[in-house]
Design a protein around this motif. Structure first.
Motif, mmCIF file in Angstrom:
data_model
loop_
_atom_site.group_PDB
_atom_site.id
_atom_site.type_symbol
_atom_site.label_atom_id
_atom_site.label_comp_id
_atom_site.label_asym_id
_atom_site.label_seq_id
_atom_site.Cartn_x
_atom_site.Cartn_y
_atom_site.Cartn_z
ATOM 1 N N LEU A 73 56.359 40.197 31.988
ATOM 2 C CA LEU A 73 57.110 40.821 30.907
ATOM 3 C C LEU A 73 57.714 39.774 29.973
ATOM 4 N N ILE A 74 58.207 38.693 30.531
ATOM 5 C CA ILE A 74 58.752 37.612 29.702
ATOM 6 C C ILE A 74 57.655 37.055 28.797
ATOM 7 N N HIS A 129 68.362 37.769 36.528
ATOM 8 C CA HIS A 129 69.301 37.404 35.457
ATOM 9 C C HIS A 129 68.980 36.009 34.931
ATOM 10 N N GLU A 130 68.700 35.083 35.832
ATOM 11 C CA GLU A 130 68.360 33.715 35.424
ATOM 12 C C GLU A 130 67.058 33.687 34.618
ATOM 13 N N PHE A 162 69.160 38.469 30.633
ATOM 14 C CA PHE A 162 69.756 39.775 30.354
ATOM 15 C C PHE A 162 70.929 39.993 31.309
ATOM 16 N N SER A 163 71.899 40.788 30.880
ATOM 17 C CA SER A 163 72.965 41.175 31.803
ATOM 18 C C SER A 163 72.474 42.349 32.640
ATOM 19 N N MET A 164 73.153 42.599 33.743
ATOM 20 C CA MET A 164 72.756 43.703 34.611
ATOM 21 C C MET A 164 73.569 44.941 34.255
ATOM 22 N N GLY A 165 72.884 46.051 34.031
ATOM 23 C CA GLY A 165 73.541 47.320 33.780
ATOM 24 C C GLY A 165 73.706 48.081 35.081
ATOM 25 N N THR A 166 74.464 49.161 35.036
ATOM 26 C CA THR A 166 74.672 49.967 36.234
ATOM 27 C C THR A 166 74.116 51.378 36.027
ATOM 28 N N LEU A 167 73.594 51.921 37.093
ATOM 29 C CA LEU A 167 73.070 53.292 37.100
ATOM 30 C C LEU A 167 74.143 54.215 37.655
ATOM 31 N N PRO A 176 68.549 38.452 24.073
ATOM 32 C CA PRO A 176 68.934 38.652 25.477
ATOM 33 C C PRO A 176 70.369 39.155 25.644
ATOM 34 N N GLN A 177 71.258 38.800 24.700
ATOM 35 C CA GLN A 177 72.645 39.249 24.795
ATOM 36 C C GLN A 177 72.770 40.764 24.645
#
Length: 151
Positions: free
Chosen positions: A73-74, A109-110, A114-119, A90-91
């Motif tokens: 994907l990257i 994340h590294e 991207f930051s991690m979102g929550t479900l 990415p921000q």
């Protein structure tokens, strides 16, 4: 010259070019899936989950949490950025995880930045969640239906 100005204002070219670029990105994502380079998530009943959704400038890609998937994907996003001149920020991007270890979360994340979102979260009025729907997931839809029926 007045006709040209009206035509340009009524039919700007940039949105059309944007949608063409988005279509190319969509086809490239589909090709990754068809060639077996992007492994999809499988629902509880064994059916496939859609592998991507696109709306305006947003794209959501659903894939298994595998390092190889993230790398592909990257690469796809980098190629898209180079060919379309549209930068991925990415921000502004997030990834969402299901049942994976914190070490995988940190690695993604590294890799992505991207930051991690929550479900669960709401996107375009629809609740996005993991697993089998629960009553709480459907309450907003039920409430909206009730409102429509009352009117």
């Amino acid at each position: 010259s007045i006709v040209k100005e009206v035509f340009i204002k009524a039919y700007p070219l940039s949105p059309l070019l944007f949608y063409l670029a988005e279509d190319v990105r969509s086809r490239a994502t589909r090709k990754l899936v068809e060639e077996g380079n992007l492994h999809l998530m499988i629902s509880l009943k064994g059916s496939l989950v859609p592998f991507h959704l696109m709306y305006a400038g947003d794209i959501m890609i659903f894939a298994k949490h595998m390092k190889r998937n993230v790398q592909k994907l990257i690469r796809l996003l980098n190629l898209y950025e180079l060919s379309s001149d549209q930068a991925i920020s990415p921000q502004k991007c997030k990834f969402y995880q299901g049942d994976i270890s914190s070490s995988h979360v940190n690695a993604f994340h590294e890799m992505l930045g991207f930051s991690m979102g929550t479900l669960p979260f709401t996107y375009l009025g629809a609740l996005i969640f993991s697993g089998k729907p629960k009553c709480a997931h459907l309450l907003t839809i039920i409430d909206r239906l009730k409102e429509k029926l009352v009117k």
